[in-house]
Design a protein around this motif. Structure first.
Motif, PDB file in Angstrom:
ATOM      1  N   PRO A  43      34.353 -91.380 -13.799  1.00 57.07           N
ATOM      2  CA  PRO A  43      35.508 -91.971 -13.121  1.00 57.07           C
ATOM      3  C   PRO A  43      36.643 -90.972 -12.955  1.00 57.07           C
ATOM      4  N   LEU A  44      37.400 -91.135 -11.895  1.00 56.51           N
ATOM      5  CA  LEU A  44      38.566 -90.291 -11.644  1.00 56.51           C
ATOM      6  C   LEU A  44      39.746 -90.844 -12.435  1.00 56.51           C
ATOM      7  N   VAL A  45      40.190 -90.102 -13.435  1.00 55.93           N
ATOM      8  CA  VAL A  45      41.306 -90.553 -14.261  1.00 55.93           C
ATOM      9  C   VAL A  45      42.618 -90.340 -13.521  1.00 55.93           C
ATOM     10  N   ASP A  46      43.639 -91.093 -13.910  1.00 59.25           N
ATOM     11  CA  ASP A  46      44.968 -90.880 -13.346  1.00 59.25           C
ATOM     12  C   ASP A  46      45.552 -89.590 -13.901  1.00 59.25           C
ATOM     13  N   ALA A  47      46.026 -88.733 -13.037  1.00 58.67           N
ATOM     14  CA  ALA A  47      46.623 -87.463 -13.464  1.00 58.67           C
ATOM     15  C   ALA A  47      47.580 -86.981 -12.385  1.00 58.67           C
ATOM     16  N   PRO A  48      48.615 -86.240 -12.772  1.00 57.28           N
ATOM     17  CA  PRO A  48      49.546 -85.718 -11.761  1.00 57.28           C
ATOM     18  C   PRO A  48      48.944 -84.588 -10.941  1.00 57.28           C
ATOM     19  N   ARG A  49      47.939 -83.909 -11.494  1.00 57.56           N
ATOM     20  CA  ARG A  49      47.319 -82.807 -10.758  1.00 57.56           C
ATOM     21  C   ARG A  49      45.850 -82.687 -11.163  1.00 57.56           C
ATOM     22  N   TYR A  50      45.075 -82.159 -10.205  1.00 54.82           N
ATOM     23  CA  TYR A  50      43.631 -82.031 -10.415  1.00 54.82           C
ATOM     24  C   TYR A  50      43.169 -80.647  -9.973  1.00 54.82           C
ATOM     25  N   LEU A  51      42.195 -80.119 -10.703  1.00 57.97           N
ATOM     26  CA  LEU A  51      41.450 -78.951 -10.274  1.00 57.97           C
ATOM     27  C   LEU A  51      39.998 -79.379 -10.139  1.00 57.97           C
ATOM     28  N   PHE A  52      39.483 -79.354  -8.913  1.00 54.91           N
ATOM     29  CA  PHE A  52      38.100 -79.720  -8.647  1.00 54.91           C
ATOM     30  C   PHE A  52      37.288 -78.443  -8.454  1.00 54.91           C
ATOM     31  N   MET A  86      36.575 -87.935  -4.533  1.00 50.82           N
ATOM     32  CA  MET A  86      37.669 -87.717  -5.478  1.00 50.82           C
ATOM     33  C   MET A  86      38.820 -86.976  -4.815  1.00 50.82           C
ATOM     34  N   VAL A  87      38.485 -85.966  -4.029  1.00 50.10           N
ATOM     35  CA  VAL A  87      39.510 -85.221  -3.294  1.00 50.10           C
ATOM     36  C   VAL A  87      40.293 -86.154  -2.388  1.00 50.10           C
ATOM     37  N   ALA A  88      39.588 -87.022  -1.674  1.00 50.25           N
ATOM     38  CA  ALA A  88      40.256 -87.959  -0.767  1.00 50.25           C
ATOM     39  C   ALA A  88      41.177 -88.904  -1.538  1.00 50.25           C
ATOM     40  N   ALA A  89      40.718 -89.376  -2.708  1.00 49.13           N
ATOM     41  CA  ALA A  89      41.530 -90.291  -3.509  1.00 49.13           C
ATOM     42  C   ALA A  89      42.758 -89.590  -4.074  1.00 49.13           C
ATOM     43  N   ALA A  90      42.579 -88.370  -4.573  1.00 50.27           N
ATOM     44  CA  ALA A  90      43.714 -87.620  -5.113  1.00 50.27           C
ATOM     45  C   ALA A  90      44.738 -87.336  -4.030  1.00 50.27           C
ATOM     46  N   LYS A 134      45.271 -69.848 -16.606  1.00 51.17           N
ATOM     47  CA  LYS A 134      46.575 -70.358 -17.044  1.00 51.17           C
ATOM     48  C   LYS A 134      46.635 -71.865 -16.836  1.00 51.17           C
ATOM     49  N   PRO A 135      46.222 -72.634 -17.852  1.00 48.32           N
ATOM     50  CA  PRO A 135      46.203 -74.090 -17.702  1.00 48.32           C
ATOM     51  C   PRO A 135      47.596 -74.669 -17.501  1.00 48.32           C
ATOM     52  N   VAL A 136      47.700 -75.585 -16.561  1.00 49.02           N
ATOM     53  CA  VAL A 136      48.950 -76.295 -16.308  1.00 49.02           C
ATOM     54  C   VAL A 136      48.860 -77.658 -16.995  1.00 49.02           C
ATOM     55  N   PRO A 137      49.801 -77.994 -17.885  1.00 51.61           N
ATOM     56  CA  PRO A 137      49.737 -79.276 -18.585  1.00 51.61           C
ATOM     57  C   PRO A 137      49.601 -80.448 -17.608  1.00 51.61           C
ATOM     58  N   GLY A 138      48.764 -81.405 -17.976  1.00 49.99           N
ATOM     59  CA  GLY A 138      48.575 -82.594 -17.150  1.00 49.99           C
ATOM     60  C   GLY A 138      47.502 -82.458 -16.094  1.00 49.99           C
ATOM     61  N   THR A 139      46.826 -81.299 -16.044  1.00 50.95           N
ATOM     62  CA  THR A 139      45.798 -81.087 -15.039  1.00 50.95           C
ATOM     63  C   THR A 139      44.450 -81.604 -15.534  1.00 50.95           C
ATOM     64  N   ALA A 140      43.833 -82.473 -14.744  1.00 52.32           N
ATOM     65  CA  ALA A 140      42.471 -82.928 -15.024  1.00 52.32           C
ATOM     66  C   ALA A 140      41.512 -82.025 -14.258  1.00 52.32           C
ATOM     67  N   VAL A 141      40.521 -81.495 -14.962  1.00 48.37           N
ATOM     68  CA  VAL A 141      39.544 -80.591 -14.354  1.00 48.37           C
ATOM     69  C   VAL A 141      38.232 -81.344 -14.169  1.00 48.37           C
ATOM     70  N   TYR A 142      37.725 -81.346 -12.941  1.00 50.41           N
ATOM     71  CA  TYR A 142      36.448 -81.986 -12.629  1.00 50.41           C
ATOM     72  C   TYR A 142      35.484 -80.933 -12.118  1.00 50.41           C
ATOM     73  N   CYS A 143      34.271 -80.933 -12.681  1.00 46.31           N
ATOM     74  CA  CYS A 143      33.284 -79.936 -12.283  1.00 46.31           C
ATOM     75  C   CYS A 143      31.923 -80.586 -12.129  1.00 46.31           C
ATOM     76  N   LEU A 146      38.600 -81.953 -19.377  1.00 48.17           N
ATOM     77  CA  LEU A 146      37.463 -81.585 -18.531  1.00 48.17           C
ATOM     78  C   LEU A 146      36.511 -82.757 -18.364  1.00 48.17           C
ATOM     79  N   HIS A 147      36.086 -82.967 -17.120  1.00 59.10           N
ATOM     80  CA  HIS A 147      35.138 -84.025 -16.779  1.00 59.10           C
ATOM     81  C   HIS A 147      34.009 -83.387 -15.969  1.00 59.10           C
ATOM     82  N   VAL A 148      32.765 -83.557 -16.424  1.00 62.23           N
ATOM     83  CA  VAL A 148      31.649 -82.903 -15.737  1.00 62.23           C
ATOM     84  C   VAL A 148      30.538 -83.904 -15.456  1.00 62.23           C
ATOM     85  N   GLU A 149      29.732 -83.572 -14.466  1.00 63.12           N
ATOM     86  CA  GLU A 149      28.501 -84.322 -14.213  1.00 63.12           C
ATOM     87  C   GLU A 149      27.382 -83.319 -13.999  1.00 63.12           C
TER      88      GLU A 149
END
Length: 312
Positions: free
Chosen positions: A101-110, A123-127, A179-188, A210-213
């Motif tokens: 699932p796509l968690v709520d976050a202020p920023r994402y790195l896909f 996920m990109v479209a939703a973000a 350089k991790p930015v606080p609040g960033t959810a990473v999806y891979c 980090l969220h992976v599949e």
């Protein structure tokens, strides 16, 4: 939605070796709701069930879209789709189910590699629709092999970085994750070497970042000691030998259990644990879910205690 027959309304080649199937109800009715990260089981034969990420628009309840990459060395699922599923044909499906699932976050790195773009695309479209800060790094062998690449770049511009390996080399994970930015959810999502490299670089980040599949299972130690499984709903007890999985032991005892991949990647056999401590060997559960011990994938996971009690 448990299992139903859908009609192939459209087949479209979106990259070299990649087909998109648009599946609809025969009566044109409404399909189940789903959210980015969900996948669909395609029942292609008695022992041929495969999972494909939904890659279309969750807001369009008239169609479910999956992208299938032809795997020459695969087990036959993608070949069946490419060679035998024609427009107008029917296919039995189960789901959708969501283990990413796509968690709520202020920023994402896909980060996507190859066909791993399929769960990332919605996920990109939703973000973007939510107004979040996001970027996508998308790598593949060649530009022609990268499904949806030009559409994504054309729609979102510089937020999408395309990295065909034959043009630019591998994704620069050191720069992306340095350089991790606080609040960033990473999806891979992508091949195992990519996921393993991302996991290594995110090891020091806060839990849940980090969220992976995975499309293939992680390497784990095989076998183990014998243990007992108590089936709480039937009152039976089954012994699991060192050379058998829980799933195999149950099947040999005549207990019917839903399963699909038998590798710990799809989640079909996820079972509630009522007692005992599982030895998790799947590629799906998060560290928090493993620590909770509430569920397990009985196709690969075992027991850390002499007995498990399962809700079966």
């Amino acid at each position: 939605m448990t299992a139903t027959d859908l009609v192939v309304a459209r087949r479209e080649a979106v990259a070299t070796g990649v087909l998109v199937l648009a599946l609809c109800r025969p009566d044109g009715g409404t399909l189940p709701e789903w959210a980015p990260g969900a996948h669909l089981d395609l029942v292609l034969g008695p022992d041929l069930v495969r999972q494909y990420s939904l890659c279309g628009d969750p807001g369009d309840r008239s169609v479910l879209e999956v992208a299938v990459q032809l795997e020459a060395g695969g087990r036959g699922g993608s070949r069946f789709v490419h060679e035998r599923l024609a427009v107008g044909g029917t296919v039995r499906v189960a789901g959708p189910r969501n283990h990413l699932p796509l968690v709520d976050a202020p920023r994402y790195l896909f980060i996507a590699g190859g066909i791993g773009i399929t769960p990332i695309r919605p996920m990109v479209a939703a973000a973007d629709a939510a107004g979040a800060d996001w970027c996508l790094a998308y790598g593949g062998r060649t530009r022609a092999s990268m499904a949806f690449a030009e559409q994504l770049h054309g729609k979102y511009g510089r937020r999408v970085g395309l990295c065909p390996q034959d043009e630019t080399g591998l994704l620069d994970l050191d720069t992306l994750l340095d350089k991790p930015v606080p609040g960033t959810a990473v999806y891979c999502c992508g091949p195992e070497p990519l996921i393993a490299a991302v996991e290594e670089r995110c090891r020091a980040r806060p839990p849940g970042t980090l969220h992976v599949e995975r499309f293939a299972p992680k390497r784990v130690d095989a076998g183990g000691t014998a243990f007992e499984v108590e089936l709480a709903l039937s009152g039976r007890t089954v012994t699991v030998r060192p050379d058998r999985s829980i799933l195999a032991a149950l099947e040999e005892a005549g207990v019917a259990v839903l399963s699909s991949c038998r590798e710990g990647t799809c989640g079909t056999c996820e079972t509630v644990v009522l007692g005992g401590v599982p030895d998790h060997r799947d590629s799906l559960l998060t560290e928090d879910e493993r620590a909770a011990g509430d569920t397990m994938m009985i196709c690969v996971s075992r027991a850390r205690t002499p007995r498990l009690v399962l809700e079966l």
